[in-house]
Write a protein that holds these residues in place. Structure first.
Motif, PDB file in Angstrom:
ATOM      1  N   GLU A  28      14.194   4.174   3.619  1.00 47.82           N
ATOM      2  CA  GLU A  28      13.467   5.016   4.571  1.00 47.82           C
ATOM      3  C   GLU A  28      12.446   4.237   5.394  1.00 47.82           C
ATOM      4  N   ARG A  29      12.229   2.977   5.057  1.00 49.30           N
ATOM      5  CA  ARG A  29      11.226   2.187   5.771  1.00 49.30           C
ATOM      6  C   ARG A  29      11.900   1.301   6.822  1.00 49.30           C
ATOM      7  N   THR A  30      11.145   0.959   7.843  1.00 51.71           N
ATOM      8  CA  THR A  30      11.633   0.031   8.861  1.00 51.71           C
ATOM      9  C   THR A  30      11.586  -1.386   8.284  1.00 51.71           C
ATOM     10  N   LEU A  31      12.746  -1.985   8.112  1.00 48.90           N
ATOM     11  CA  LEU A  31      12.803  -3.344   7.556  1.00 48.90           C
ATOM     12  C   LEU A  31      12.677  -4.361   8.678  1.00 48.90           C
TER      13      LEU A  31
ATOM     14  N   ASP B  33      -0.689   0.647  10.033  1.00 47.90           N
ATOM     15  CA  ASP B  33      -1.523   1.831   9.823  1.00 47.90           C
ATOM     16  C   ASP B  33      -0.822   3.129  10.203  1.00 47.90           C
ATOM     17  N   THR B  34       0.234   3.051  11.025  1.00 40.70           N
ATOM     18  CA  THR B  34       0.896   4.281  11.486  1.00 40.70           C
ATOM     19  C   THR B  34       2.376   4.357  11.125  1.00 40.70           C
ATOM     20  N   GLU B  35       3.005   3.225  10.825  1.00 38.45           N
ATOM     21  CA  GLU B  35       4.429   3.218  10.517  1.00 38.45           C
ATOM     22  C   GLU B  35       4.668   2.863   9.051  1.00 38.45           C
ATOM     23  N   SER B  36       5.862   3.135   8.574  1.00 38.21           N
ATOM     24  CA  SER B  36       6.257   2.787   7.214  1.00 38.21           C
ATOM     25  C   SER B  36       7.167   1.564   7.294  1.00 38.21           C
TER      26      SER B  36
ATOM     27  N   ASN C  12       0.857  -1.172   0.000  1.00 38.87           N
ATOM     28  CA  ASN C  12       0.000   0.000   0.000  1.00 38.87           C
ATOM     29  C   ASN C  12       0.900   1.232   0.000  1.00 38.87           C
ATOM     30  N   LYS C  13       0.342   2.399   0.171  1.00 39.72           N
ATOM     31  CA  LYS C  13       1.140   3.624   0.062  1.00 39.72           C
ATOM     32  C   LYS C  13       2.259   3.684   1.096  1.00 39.72           C
ATOM     33  N   ARG C  14       2.057   3.040   2.235  1.00 36.53           N
ATOM     34  CA  ARG C  14       2.999   3.172   3.346  1.00 36.53           C
ATOM     35  C   ARG C  14       3.894   1.943   3.518  1.00 36.53           C
ATOM     36  N   ASN C  15       3.375   0.756   3.158  1.00 36.76           N
ATOM     37  CA  ASN C  15       4.038  -0.502   3.497  1.00 36.76           C
ATOM     38  C   ASN C  15       4.196  -1.407   2.282  1.00 36.76           C
ATOM     39  N   VAL C  16       5.130  -2.356   2.406  1.00 31.71           N
ATOM     40  CA  VAL C  16       5.313  -3.373   1.376  1.00 31.71           C
ATOM     41  C   VAL C  16       5.740  -4.674   2.053  1.00 31.71           C
ATOM     42  N   ALA C  17       5.342  -5.799   1.468  1.00 29.65           N
ATOM     43  CA  ALA C  17       5.720  -7.109   2.026  1.00 29.65           C
ATOM     44  C   ALA C  17       6.194  -8.020   0.907  1.00 29.65           C
ATOM     45  N   TYR C  18       7.287  -8.731   1.180  1.00 32.45           N
ATOM     46  CA  TYR C  18       7.853  -9.684   0.229  1.00 32.45           C
ATOM     47  C   TYR C  18       7.996 -11.045   0.897  1.00 32.45           C
ATOM     48  N   LYS C  19       7.908 -12.098   0.076  1.00 26.06           N
ATOM     49  CA  LYS C  19       8.312 -13.421   0.540  1.00 26.06           C
ATOM     50  C   LYS C  19       9.458 -13.892  -0.333  1.00 26.06           C
TER      51      LYS C  19
END
Length: 453
Positions: free
Chosen positions: A343-346, A426-429, A314-321
């Protein structure tokens, strides 16, 4: 030709059965259990056994060849009957070699990257309408099966696995293909249950190089010191073509490959994948595809199944497998995602699931593998350790092996899922990376997609 498969339900075995069926062979087979998607795919072609189990009565003198799957045991009743009748018994790689003796064999080997490189090559060939035979370890977009065999195609591209050929044949699979063109992407100790020492493991690649046909070609990753040493030490009469990671940069979440024709955006990312791309380019050029045509095709390559596969965004988050499980793969994949989303928390989650990863003597190889992650999580199942009949491992042993004081460790599948479900999407990237050759004790990736909606 009538061919019988002992353990027809495996991923590789059922794809070979489908390929031979499409080629006009008469196929029969047995297995003690068959799961999806193998079950449906075999049923669609009328190849699914009527009942599960082993039936020696199926083995008759009318069978021209028996292909033995890796999970069949040496005392398998059908195998014993085939031996009694003196039938020709092949391992999976032996049979592939028989099918390709009169072709130019291109074999992609390495501890990591071989599925991706093979997939890149096939994508380029498919893009330019160049028909080749192949065997690859992942389902690819635009390809019906993971195995394709014909009488007419000049080339066959084979993913060269270093694991054992069959219960009867303890040679690594890639020792049987005798490549005309070979590639080694990297060497990092794996399969400790078969290759108990690092030197023993490396020796398998030395043998692989020695099996290249006289006048053949070895393409090798000179960024990997062990690969470079093995390649340069080889004395057989072959041509050696080194490659290295090309120049690239990341801008606004897109990776750009620096080429002589300008900066080219590509869909795959990470230094290891750019390195894979360089190896695939050399192979394609030796199969008749020039550099500009390679670049045109590779721009649309989105990756192999389960290899840095995006499952939600989504605009804020991403998920990979990702299928990563060995230390070198885990390290490369974790660094790639952090580089792509700085810039995102991995949050990098690794399931210890294989024999090697659950072996206390091998655990130390994971030191630093998750260092690129902002939050590092390890999941393992004590039940899996017991099923594999390995010595128990403790959370303390895992923490000590990874050398990371803030490592989060879970052994309960429900507790791990609860952790994922309470991440603050919902609140973090967040960039979430799930690495495993299993499924974390029953995690459904659709649940991750729902979390990010």
């Amino acid at each position: 030709m009538r061919t019988h498969f002992i353990a027809i339900g495996g991923s590789a075995m059922h794809n070979l059965a489908l390929a031979l069926h499409d080629k006009g062979y008469e196929i029969t087979g047995s297995d003690d259990a068959i799961f999806e998607p193998s079950k449906s795919r075999l049923a669609k072609k009328g190849l699914l056994p009527q009942e599960f189990g082993w039936f020696p009565d199926k083995i008759t003198n009318e069978i021209d060849a028996v292909i033995l799957g890796m999970h069949a045991k040496p005392d398998n009743p059908e195998l014993l009957r085939a031996q009694e009748l003196g039938l020709k018994i092949y391992s999976y790689p032996e049979f592939l070699y028989e099918q390709s003796k009169n072709k130019t064999r291109v074999v992609i080997g390495g501890s990591h990257g071989k599925t991706t490189i093979t997939s890149m090559i096939l994508h380029v060939m498919h893009y330019h309408n160049v028909a080749v035979d192949y065997m690859v370890g992942a389902q690819l977009e635009g390809f019906d099966n993971m195995v394709h065999l014909t009488e007419d195609n000049d080339f066959i591209v084979l993913e060269g696995d270093e694991y054992l050929s069959s219960p009867m044949d303890r040679r690594p699979k890639f020792h049987l293909y005798q490549p005309n063109i070979a590639l080694i992407s990297g060497i990092a100790w794996d399969h400790i249950n078969v290759f108990p020492t690092y030197d023993n493991y490396v020796a398998q690649f030395e043998t692989f190089v020695s099996m290249i046909t006289n006048g053949g070609i070895l393409v090798y990753n000179e960024d990997d010191p062990e690969v470079k040493r093995v390649a340069e030490a080889a004395t057989n009469p072959i041509r050696k073509l080194p490659y290295r990671t090309p120049d690239y940069f990341v801008k606004d979440g897109t990776t750009y490959l620096v080429t002589g024709e300008g900066n080219m955006p590509i869909s795959v990312f990470g230094g290891h994948n750019l390195n894979n791309l360089a190896g695939a380019k050399w192979i394609c050029q030796n199969m008749g595809i020039d550099e500009s045509d390679f670049y045109e095709a590779i721009a649309s390559f989105k990756g192999a199944s389960k290899r840095l596969e995006k499952i939600a965004e989504n605009k804020r988050n991403v998920a990979y497998k990702d299928f990563a499980h060995s230390p070198s793969k885990v390290s490369a994949t974790t660094k790639a995602v952090k580089e792509q989303y700085p810039e995102r928390t991995l949050i990098a989650c690794l399931e210890l699931h294989t024999y090697s990863s659950l072996n206390p003597d091998f655990l130390k190889e994971y030191q630093g593998a998750l260092d690129a992650a902002d939050v590092a999580v390890v999941f393992y199942s004590p039940d899996a350790v017991r099923i594999k009949q390995l010595d128990d491992i403790s959370a303390e042993q895992i923490g000590s092996a990874f050398k990371r004081n803030d490592l989060i460790i879970y052994t309960n599948p429900e507790a791990f899922k609860e952790y994922l479900f309470h991440l603050k999407f919902d609140t973090e990237s967040i960039a979430l990376l799930l690495m495993s050759s299993g499924n974390y004790g029953g995690l459904h990736f659709d649940e991750i997609r729902q979390l990010m909606q």
